[in-house]
Design a protein around this motif. Sequence first.
Motif, PDB file in Angstrom:
ATOM      1  N   PRO A 154       0.797  -1.225   0.000  1.00 39.74           N
ATOM      2  CA  PRO A 154       0.000   0.000   0.000  1.00 39.74           C
ATOM      3  C   PRO A 154       0.836   1.285   0.000  1.00 39.74           C
ATOM      4  CG  PRO A 154      -0.136  -1.079   2.139  1.00 39.74           C
ATOM      5  CD  PRO A 154       0.630  -1.997   1.228  1.00 39.74           C
ATOM      6  N   LEU A 155       2.085   1.225   0.387  1.00 40.46           N
ATOM      7  CA  LEU A 155       2.911   2.430   0.417  1.00 40.46           C
ATOM      8  C   LEU A 155       3.655   2.638  -0.895  1.00 40.46           C
ATOM      9  CD1 LEU A 155       4.063   4.881   1.903  1.00 40.46           C
ATOM     10  CD2 LEU A 155       5.886   3.390   2.763  1.00 40.46           C
ATOM     11  N   SER A 175       5.458  -1.512   4.867  1.00 40.25           N
ATOM     12  CA  SER A 175       4.047  -1.888   4.815  1.00 40.25           C
ATOM     13  C   SER A 175       3.833  -3.388   4.664  1.00 40.25           C
ATOM     14  CB  SER A 175       3.361  -1.179   3.650  1.00 40.25           C
ATOM     15  OG  SER A 175       3.316   0.207   3.888  1.00 40.25           O
ATOM     16  N   GLU A 176       2.619  -3.789   5.006  1.00 38.33           N
ATOM     17  CA  GLU A 176       2.209  -5.181   4.859  1.00 38.33           C
ATOM     18  C   GLU A 176       1.613  -5.369   3.467  1.00 38.33           C
ATOM     19  OE1 GLU A 176      -1.317  -7.972   6.579  1.00 38.33           O
ATOM     20  OE2 GLU A 176      -0.230  -6.752   8.056  1.00 38.33           O
ATOM     21  N   ARG A 179      -2.387  -5.280   2.338  1.00 34.51           N
ATOM     22  CA  ARG A 179      -3.180  -4.637   3.394  1.00 34.51           C
ATOM     23  C   ARG A 179      -3.960  -3.466   2.814  1.00 34.51           C
ATOM     24  NH1 ARG A 179      -2.361  -5.092   9.278  1.00 34.51           N
ATOM     25  NH2 ARG A 179      -4.269  -4.151  10.030  1.00 34.51           N
ATOM     26  N   GLU A 180      -5.217  -3.356   3.180  1.00 32.26           N
ATOM     27  CA  GLU A 180      -6.038  -2.219   2.752  1.00 32.26           C
ATOM     28  C   GLU A 180      -5.727  -1.033   3.659  1.00 32.26           C
ATOM     29  OE1 GLU A 180      -8.274  -2.038   0.158  1.00 32.26           O
ATOM     30  OE2 GLU A 180      -7.643  -4.050  -0.430  1.00 32.26           O
ATOM     31  N   THR A 181      -5.154   0.026   3.083  1.00 34.90           N
ATOM     32  CA  THR A 181      -4.834   1.235   3.844  1.00 34.90           C
ATOM     33  C   THR A 181      -5.122   2.452   2.984  1.00 34.90           C
ATOM     34  OG1 THR A 181      -2.552   1.460   3.072  1.00 34.90           O
ATOM     35  CG2 THR A 181      -2.914   0.028   4.989  1.00 34.90           C
ATOM     36  N   MET A 182      -4.870   3.628   3.555  1.00 29.98           N
ATOM     37  CA  MET A 182      -5.040   4.864   2.799  1.00 29.98           C
ATOM     38  C   MET A 182      -3.874   5.109   1.845  1.00 29.98           C
ATOM     39  SD  MET A 182      -6.710   7.663   5.320  1.00 29.98           S
ATOM     40  CE  MET A 182      -6.102   7.251   6.934  1.00 29.98           C
ATOM     41  N   ARG A 185       0.411   9.223   2.546  1.00 30.33           N
ATOM     42  CA  ARG A 185      -0.252  10.413   3.076  1.00 30.33           C
ATOM     43  C   ARG A 185       0.832  11.395   3.471  1.00 30.33           C
ATOM     44  NH1 ARG A 185      -4.998  10.505   7.658  1.00 30.33           N
ATOM     45  NH2 ARG A 185      -5.242  12.743   7.582  1.00 30.33           N
TER      46      ARG A 185
END
Length: 192
Positions: A154-155, A175-176, A179-182, A185
């Motif tokens: 996700p990053l 990051s994993e 994984r569902e993340t924003m 940022r």
Amino acid sequence: SSVSTQSTGESKEALNEAQQLVGICREYVLGLQMEITRKDLPRRTVDDQIRICELAAYFTHCNLQPVHLILVLRSAAQLFYKLKNFKTAASFARRLLDLGPKQDLATTMRKILAVCEKNPVDEHKLQYDQHNPFVLCARSYLPIYRGKAVEKCPLCTASYLPEHKGTVCSVCKVSEVGRETMGLRIFPGQFR
């Protein structure tokens, strides 16, 4: 109103720039990790040589600056030539020549190309199809061809085969995978 529009525009510009930089870093980290792996591999068997060539081929698909891509294409062309995979070696040589290398390298690539074009066959089967779009698994260094299942960091958005979901990204190491993340940022009001 114009002030908030300007700051929103600047914020979007900053986010786009940050995402571009993360993308550039991802491509170089992935490529260089593969190159380190390739150089550490044994060279005893034909299967060893095939894997070395596969990694060199995959590296040519990383989004690098032209000056760096020339170096990667030279290595791939030479390795495939030594493996007697002349059809694929010719493809790398042509891609390199299209980038306008220095004269001595261009001469070397034209010589390789001339030999390869006389016998345009690949002696060994590799897990590499240059005509079928793919992303690279950042853990196994295997191609994931378009339409196949893929997990993402996700990053940094590095790609992974599904079996690597839940592991820590080997590119950004933050990051994993899957994984569902924003995602990235960079300022507080980004997702309002």
